[in-house]
Scaffold this motif. Structure first.
Motif, mmCIF file in Angstrom:
data_model
loop_
_atom_site.group_PDB
_atom_site.id
_atom_site.type_symbol
_atom_site.label_atom_id
_atom_site.label_comp_id
_atom_site.label_asym_id
_atom_site.label_seq_id
_atom_site.Cartn_x
_atom_site.Cartn_y
_atom_site.Cartn_z
ATOM 1 N N VAL A 43 34.560 -17.202 57.547
ATOM 2 C CA VAL A 43 33.819 -17.429 56.293
ATOM 3 C C VAL A 43 32.321 -17.415 56.568
ATOM 4 O O VAL A 43 31.871 -17.787 57.645
ATOM 5 N N PHE A 44 31.580 -16.939 55.602
ATOM 6 C CA PHE A 44 30.125 -16.863 55.730
ATOM 7 C C PHE A 44 29.475 -17.573 54.545
ATOM 8 O O PHE A 44 30.006 -17.526 53.438
ATOM 9 N N PHE A 45 28.348 -18.207 54.842
ATOM 10 C CA PHE A 45 27.648 -18.958 53.804
ATOM 11 C C PHE A 45 26.267 -18.371 53.582
ATOM 12 O O PHE A 45 25.689 -17.755 54.469
ATOM 13 N N THR A 46 25.738 -18.603 52.406
ATOM 14 C CA THR A 46 24.339 -18.241 52.162
ATOM 15 C C THR A 46 23.481 -19.364 52.760
ATOM 16 O O THR A 46 24.008 -20.392 53.180
ATOM 17 N N GLU A 47 22.161 -19.161 52.752
ATOM 18 C CA GLU A 47 21.280 -20.148 53.390
ATOM 19 C C GLU A 47 21.370 -21.529 52.760
ATOM 20 O O GLU A 47 21.211 -22.535 53.441
ATOM 21 N N ASP A 48 21.640 -21.567 51.457
ATOM 22 C CA ASP A 48 21.709 -22.876 50.793
ATOM 23 C C ASP A 48 23.091 -23.538 50.943
ATOM 24 O O ASP A 48 23.356 -24.571 50.329
ATOM 25 N N GLY A 49 23.955 -22.945 51.783
ATOM 26 C CA GLY A 49 25.229 -23.605 52.080
ATOM 27 C C GLY A 49 26.340 -23.291 51.101
ATOM 28 O O GLY A 49 27.412 -23.894 51.155
ATOM 29 N N THR A 50 26.101 -22.337 50.175
ATOM 30 C CA THR A 50 27.211 -21.933 49.303
ATOM 31 C C THR A 50 27.969 -20.786 49.954
ATOM 32 O O THR A 50 27.446 -20.078 50.813
ATOM 33 N N LEU A 51 29.180 -20.619 49.512
ATOM 34 C CA LEU A 51 30.071 -19.645 50.131
ATOM 35 C C LEU A 51 29.635 -18.225 49.785
ATOM 36 O O LEU A 51 29.331 -17.924 48.635
ATOM 37 N N ASP A 52 29.580 -17.375 50.783
ATOM 38 C CA ASP A 52 29.169 -15.997 50.556
ATOM 39 C C ASP A 52 30.382 -15.076 50.572
ATOM 40 O O ASP A 52 30.749 -14.493 49.568
ATOM 41 N N LYS A 53 31.028 -14.957 51.736
ATOM 42 C CA LYS A 53 32.195 -14.060 51.802
ATOM 43 C C LYS A 53 33.169 -14.513 52.888
ATOM 44 O O LYS A 53 32.844 -15.360 53.718
ATOM 45 N N ILE A 54 34.334 -13.905 52.837
ATOM 46 C CA ILE A 54 35.344 -14.174 53.868
ATOM 47 C C ILE A 54 35.820 -12.846 54.414
ATOM 48 O O ILE A 54 35.995 -11.885 53.662
ATOM 49 N N TYR A 55 35.934 -12.758 55.730
ATOM 50 C CA TYR A 55 36.601 -11.613 56.347
ATOM 51 C C TYR A 55 38.007 -12.053 56.694
ATOM 52 O O TYR A 55 38.201 -12.899 57.567
ATOM 53 N N ALA A 56 38.966 -11.492 55.980
ATOM 54 C CA ALA A 56 40.357 -11.868 56.201
ATOM 55 C C ALA A 56 40.832 -11.350 57.554
ATOM 56 O O ALA A 56 40.557 -10.206 57.906
ATOM 57 N N THR A 57 41.509 -12.199 58.305
ATOM 58 C CA THR A 57 42.049 -11.740 59.583
ATOM 59 C C THR A 57 43.193 -10.747 59.353
ATOM 60 O O THR A 57 43.969 -10.884 58.405
ATOM 61 N N GLU A 58 43.256 -9.751 60.206
ATOM 62 C CA GLU A 58 44.395 -8.819 60.133
ATOM 63 C C GLU A 58 45.556 -9.361 60.943
ATOM 64 O O GLU A 58 46.618 -8.758 61.012
ATOM 65 N N TYR A 59 45.316 -10.487 61.606
ATOM 66 C CA TYR A 59 46.246 -10.914 62.652
ATOM 67 C C TYR A 59 46.956 -12.225 62.344
ATOM 68 O O TYR A 59 46.981 -13.148 63.148
ATOM 69 N N ASP A 60 47.532 -12.295 61.134
ATOM 70 C CA ASP A 60 48.414 -13.410 60.815
ATOM 71 C C ASP A 60 49.794 -12.807 60.550
ATOM 72 O O ASP A 60 49.940 -11.603 60.378
ATOM 73 N N TYR A 61 50.831 -13.624 60.512
ATOM 74 C CA TYR A 61 52.204 -13.154 60.301
ATOM 75 C C TYR A 61 52.496 -12.011 61.299
ATOM 76 O O TYR A 61 52.231 -12.170 62.480
ATOM 77 N N LYS A 62 52.975 -10.841 60.790
ATOM 78 C CA LYS A 62 53.275 -9.723 61.702
ATOM 79 C C LYS A 62 52.068 -9.373 62.545
ATOM 80 O O LYS A 62 52.178 -8.891 63.675
ATOM 81 N N GLY A 63 50.891 -9.571 61.969
ATOM 82 C CA GLY A 63 49.636 -9.243 62.650
ATOM 83 C C GLY A 63 49.431 -10.006 63.950
ATOM 84 O O GLY A 63 48.742 -9.527 64.851
ATOM 85 N N LYS A 64 50.022 -11.202 64.068
ATOM 86 C CA LYS A 64 49.866 -11.948 65.332
ATOM 87 C C LYS A 64 50.485 -11.150 66.478
ATOM 88 O O LYS A 64 49.927 -11.082 67.572
ATOM 89 N N ALA A 65 51.649 -10.545 66.197
ATOM 90 C CA ALA A 65 52.302 -9.714 67.216
ATOM 91 C C ALA A 65 51.461 -8.473 67.504
ATOM 92 O O ALA A 65 51.342 -8.055 68.660
ATOM 93 N N VAL A 66 50.862 -7.900 66.462
ATOM 94 C CA VAL A 66 50.023 -6.706 66.643
ATOM 95 C C VAL A 66 48.850 -7.043 67.558
ATOM 96 O O VAL A 66 48.543 -6.309 68.499
ATOM 97 N N TYR A 67 48.212 -8.180 67.301
ATOM 98 C CA TYR A 67 47.059 -8.583 68.115
ATOM 99 C C TYR A 67 47.452 -8.741 69.585
ATOM 100 O O TYR A 67 46.783 -8.224 70.490
ATOM 101 N N ILE A 68 48.550 -9.442 69.818
ATOM 102 C CA ILE A 68 48.965 -9.720 71.200
ATOM 103 C C ILE A 68 49.439 -8.439 71.894
ATOM 104 O O ILE A 68 49.125 -8.194 73.052
ATOM 105 N N GLN A 69 50.151 -7.588 71.143
ATOM 106 C CA GLN A 69 50.576 -6.303 71.708
ATOM 107 C C GLN A 69 49.361 -5.452 72.103
ATOM 108 O O GLN A 69 49.317 -4.883 73.192
ATOM 109 N N ASN A 70 48.373 -5.388 71.219
ATOM 110 C CA ASN A 70 47.149 -4.629 71.523
ATOM 111 C C ASN A 70 46.468 -5.181 72.769
ATOM 112 O O ASN A 70 45.966 -4.430 73.604
#
Ligand code: MG
Length: 228
Positions: free
Chosen positions: A127-154
């Motif tokens: 998660v990223f915040f603006t300078e005043d501490g409000t929420l700016d954006k989120i980069y969703a992980t590709e590596y949850d659920y099936k993605g955890k196996a993908v990450y470890i396999q890679n």
């Protein structure tokens, strides 16, 4: 390049709410109506993981979720016993430590405190915040659920390591794909997964208060004796 991959919520934490449940609690306090609807849509494959995160972040923005709220979630996150010592022992025996989580990197960092120095990498939602501490954006992980196996396999492929030099420690249904990589899988304090399923979990510790309890499943006897 021996590596232990840890899940975070419910694996390295104990006696506290998982990150997203904690976040929902703060959302409710801010007046949002929170239901399990988005999670259910994801489980039913009506939306993908990225969409789930995007819809969640829209809600967090709408209800004015601040950096200070994330810090509160981190303070509410209690580590299981022995994390610092277990990480130190693993590092001393040549194991790298990574965290692969569906939680939030910044919260994991804050919650780990001093033990963070032993961790090579945290892979989770950012998660990223603006300078005043409000929420700016989120980069969703590709590596949850099936993605955890993908990450470890890679990781196994990229570093040309033997699957036997990869260990995964987890506790939930989102960890159930990792066994397909050939890594040794260890279940601790299972939540919504069957620890007796020997295909998915090679070892299980169903009710532990200290993560050092699992070290005999990773280290040989000599290394363990030296550590004690
Ligand atoms: Mg978990």
């Amino acid at each position: 390049m021996k590596t232990v991959f840890f899940d975070f919520d419910g694996t390295l934490t104990k006696d506290c709410l998982p990150t997203w449940i904690n976040i929902n609690g703060i959302l409710r306090r801010n007046g949002a109506e929170v239901t399990g609807e988005l999670y259910q849509m994801f489980i039913n494959e009506e939306i993908d993981y990225k969409e789930w995160c995007e819809l969640t972040i829209a809600k967090l923005k709408k209800y004015n979720f601040l950096r200070s709220d994330f810090e509160e979630v981190a303070r509410n996150t209690k580590l299981i016993g022995g994390v610092y010592e277990a990480f130190e022992t693993l590092r001393a025996n040549g194991w790298r430590i990574q965290i692969v989580s569906g939680g939030i990197t910044e919260i994991i960092r804050l919650a780990l405190g001093d033990a963070l120095k032993f961790v090579e990498k945290i892979t989770a939602n950012e998660v990223f915040f603006t300078e005043d501490g409000t929420l700016d954006k989120i980069y969703a992980t590709e590596y949850d659920y099936k993605g955890k196996a993908v990450y470890i396999q890679n990781y196994i492929n990229a570093n040309k390591i033997s699957p036997k030099d990869a260990v995964f420690v987890g506790n939930g249904s989102n960890d159930e794909w990792v066994f397909t990589t050939g890594a040794k899988t260890i279940c601790v304090n299972p939540e919504d997964t069957d620890p007796n399923n020997k295909t998915i979990w090679h070892e299980a510790y169903v009710d532990i208060d200290n993560i050092k309890t699992i070290l005999p499943a990773i280290l040989d006897k000599d290394s363990l004796e030296k550590a004690n």
